[in-house]
Design a protein around this motif. Structure first.
Motif, PDB file in Angstrom:
ATOM      1  N   TRP A   1      -6.290   6.037  13.713  1.00 38.97           N
ATOM      2  CA  TRP A   1      -5.595   5.702  12.483  1.00 38.97           C
ATOM      3  C   TRP A   1      -5.472   6.927  11.589  1.00 38.97           C
ATOM      4  CZ3 TRP A   1      -8.523   0.718  10.577  1.00 38.97           C
ATOM      5  CH2 TRP A   1      -8.340  -0.291  11.523  1.00 38.97           C
TER       6      TRP A   1
ATOM      7  N   GLN B   1      -5.194   4.198   6.424  1.00 39.21           N
ATOM      8  CA  GLN B   1      -5.566   2.941   7.064  1.00 39.21           C
ATOM      9  C   GLN B   1      -7.081   2.776   7.148  1.00 39.21           C
ATOM     10  OE1 GLN B   1      -3.175   4.100  10.354  1.00 39.21           O
ATOM     11  NE2 GLN B   1      -1.794   2.370  10.149  1.00 39.21           N
TER      12      GLN B   1
ATOM     13  N   GLU C   1       6.454   0.807  10.884  1.00 35.17           N
ATOM     14  CA  GLU C   1       5.651  -0.284  10.320  1.00 35.17           C
ATOM     15  C   GLU C   1       5.038  -1.130  11.424  1.00 35.17           C
ATOM     16  OE1 GLU C   1       8.153  -2.500   7.755  1.00 35.17           O
ATOM     17  OE2 GLU C   1       8.231  -0.959   6.180  1.00 35.17           O
ATOM     18  N   LYS C   2       5.825  -1.365  12.465  1.00 30.50           N
ATOM     19  CA  LYS C   2       5.324  -2.140  13.597  1.00 30.50           C
ATOM     20  C   LYS C   2       4.180  -1.414  14.303  1.00 30.50           C
ATOM     21  CE  LYS C   2       6.893  -4.483  17.811  1.00 30.50           C
ATOM     22  NZ  LYS C   2       8.065  -4.748  18.702  1.00 30.50           N
TER      23      LYS C   2
ATOM     24  N   ASP D   1       2.213   0.867  12.938  1.00 28.52           N
ATOM     25  CA  ASP D   1       1.048   0.884  12.049  1.00 28.52           C
ATOM     26  C   ASP D   1       0.305  -0.451  12.110  1.00 28.52           C
ATOM     27  OD1 ASP D   1       1.683   3.433  11.336  1.00 28.52           O
ATOM     28  OD2 ASP D   1       2.667   2.883   9.445  1.00 28.52           O
ATOM     29  N   GLN D   2       1.065  -1.552  12.199  1.00 30.54           N
ATOM     30  CA  GLN D   2       0.427  -2.863  12.278  1.00 30.54           C
ATOM     31  C   GLN D   2      -0.351  -3.011  13.581  1.00 30.54           C
ATOM     32  OE1 GLN D   2       0.280  -5.175   9.801  1.00 30.54           O
ATOM     33  NE2 GLN D   2      -1.195  -6.177  11.178  1.00 30.54           N
TER      34      GLN D   2
ATOM     35  N   VAL E   1      -3.729  -1.669  12.979  1.00 28.40           N
ATOM     36  CA  VAL E   1      -4.563  -2.596  12.213  1.00 28.40           C
ATOM     37  C   VAL E   1      -5.025  -3.747  13.090  1.00 28.40           C
ATOM     38  CG1 VAL E   1      -4.614  -4.166  10.248  1.00 28.40           C
ATOM     39  CG2 VAL E   1      -3.438  -1.964  10.052  1.00 28.40           C
ATOM     40  N   ASP E   2      -4.128  -4.295  13.885  1.00 31.20           N
ATOM     41  CA  ASP E   2      -4.494  -5.418  14.760  1.00 31.20           C
ATOM     42  C   ASP E   2      -5.575  -5.005  15.757  1.00 31.20           C
ATOM     43  OD1 ASP E   2      -2.625  -6.953  13.481  1.00 31.20           O
ATOM     44  OD2 ASP E   2      -1.087  -6.743  15.037  1.00 31.20           O
TER      45      ASP E   2
END
Length: 458
Positions: free
Chosen positions: A305, A309, A357-358, A360-361, A364-365
């Motif tokens: 990350w 984040q 954005e996808k 980066d998500q 996080v997931d």
């Protein structure tokens, strides 16, 4: 008719590939099995949390003849770096003296690292001499082989080993690779010559450990190959260790096979072998529970990350272990911070806004997924047991497997993290397993009158 009495006759085979001092590539196998005599011993220890397994052989210092006209003390015959293979068995002799079929199992393949000779004069004036041979399993090659930019540059003209050639270039690092591919590429390439010289070959045991590795992370240090492999293997979610297979030493990389107290395996785990240890074979059992692994908050640091984040607040919704058995007003406030060098499969940075954005998500997931694993593993830590059990020698039991102890109405299992074999010639052969995540306490809660129930014999 009187009942037949069954007895056990343990056995050991020790084969050393004696290297010619004048031509180290030349080896002659010698058998040390009989040299143990009735006072010698062999101890072998392996652990999931150590890079190497260890052995120590103590033999009476007597004349040894490996070939015609070549009699000497073993101290003058065996040398460091000689390859060694040790097998053990626990043969059964029936009530009328018949030896039932013997099954030999390899408990160690590796190399000698040290040869010593101890001499002393006893109180009765007699001289006592022992030869002590010690060494490691094939995991030693990961410590003996080092990644050094200077040495690699002298050998190849590049500052990194060829197994990491995909890192060459500038700018952004290459696409991440599956973590299993990276580990095997590095492990096999860096130790292939050493293994071949000793007469061994790796068997790769891979069980679909999740995660992708960002190659640039290997630039952060030099040193033994094992230090790199262990760092990128991503413990505690994954396990990387050496053990003995039927025909070859195994390099195992897999998701950690833990299970919860309701017998559910943590995500990704492949159930390993379970070995039943009869109570009649047990000579010692030590167990305890403590609060060292109690945790209420988990804070994962994902190296894949960006800083922004990783700076997300604790209130971002990370999974938290249950506080049912160790609430904060009893156990205090405890947070576990844990780092991971492995990430989800992902595209490179600097994508169009929506694609970025996808991506980066996905980061996080992945962090939430890893935190959830820790939460489930810690859910009832205070009810899990650690300890060790010693029983009649069993060469088939290996680290990374489970033992099951059926004790009357109380039958429980635990995860073996260390195994120790001790063989004493004409005396005994015992195996000791150090275990974690033992289920004895919870299984006792389910039994009626467990104190009496565990003593039932029918």
């Amino acid at each position: 008719m009187s009942a037949r009495i069954h007895s056990y006759r343990p056995g050991i085979k020790i084969k050393i590939g004696r290297r010619d001092p004048e031509a180290m590539d030349s080896k002659t196998d010698i058998d040390l099995s009989r040299a143990l005599g009735d006072t010698g011993s062999c101890t072998i220890t392996k652990s999931l949390y150590a890079p190497v397994g260890e052995f120590t052989i103590v033999l009476p210092d007597k004349p040894f003849n490996p070939g015609p006209g070549d009699t000497d003390s073993l101290y003058g015959i065996v040398s460091p770096l000689d390859p060694i293979e040790i097998q053990m068995s626990r043969a059964l002799v029936d009530g009328i003296g018949n030896l039932l079929p013997v099954e030999w199992h390899t408990v160690l393949r590796g190399v000698v690292r040290s040869v010593g000779r101890n001499e002393a004069v006893g109180g009765d004036g007699r001289v006592q001499r022992n030869v002590v041979i010690s060494g490691h399993d094939c995991g030693a090659f990961f410590l003996m082989q080092q990644i050094r930019a200077f040495v690699t540059y002298l050998d190849t003209g590049a500052a990194i080993p060829p197994s990491l050639a995909y890192l060459l270039g500038s700018g952004l690092p290459p696409e991440p690779k599956p973590i299993g591919d990276v580990i095997w590429d590095v492990a096999d390439f860096t130790t292939k010559d050493l293994m071949a010289s000793a007469g061994f070959e790796w068997e790769w045991v891979y069980q679909n450990a999740k995660g992708w590795f960002v190659p640039s992370a290997v630039f952060s240090g030099e040193g033994p190959v094992w230090a790199l492999l262990h760092r990128i293997s991503d413990p505690p979610w994954n396990e990387l260790f050496v053990r003995e297979g039927k025909d070859k030493p195994e390099l195992v990389f897999r998701p950690t096979p833990w299970r919860t107290l309701d017998k559910k395996w943590l995500d990704g785990a492949v159930p390993p072998t379970f070995w039943v240890i009869p109570v009649a074979n047990i000579v010692a059992l030590n167990a305890h529970r403590d609060d060292t692994e109690v945790v209420q908050y988990i804070w994962p640091h994902m190296q894949v990350w960006g800083q922004a984040q990783n700076a997300r607040p604790l209130t971002a919704g990370w999974p938290q272990p249950s506080q049912k058995y160790a609430p904060r007003n009893i156990a205090g406030t405890r947070m576990q911070e844990i780092s991971s060098s492995v990430g989800a499969e992902m595209p490179p940075n600097n994508l169009p806004e929506k694609d970025q954005e996808k991506a980066d998500q996905a980061h996080v997931d992945w962090g939430i997924y890893r935190a959830k694993w820790i939460a489930e593993a810690s859910e009832e830590a205070i009810r899990l047991e650690s300890g060790d059990v010693t029983f009649k020698g069993e060469p088939r039991v290996r680290v990374g497997e489970y033992i099951t102890i059926p004790r009357g109405d109380v039958k429980w299992s635990a995860y073996a993290v260390a195994v120790r074999h001790v063989y004493r010639g004409f005396q005994n052969y015992l195996t000791t397993v150090q275990y974690i995540r033992g289920e004895q306490y919870v299984e006792r809660l389910k039994a009626n009158n467990p104190w009496y129930g565990e003593r039932k014999t029918t």
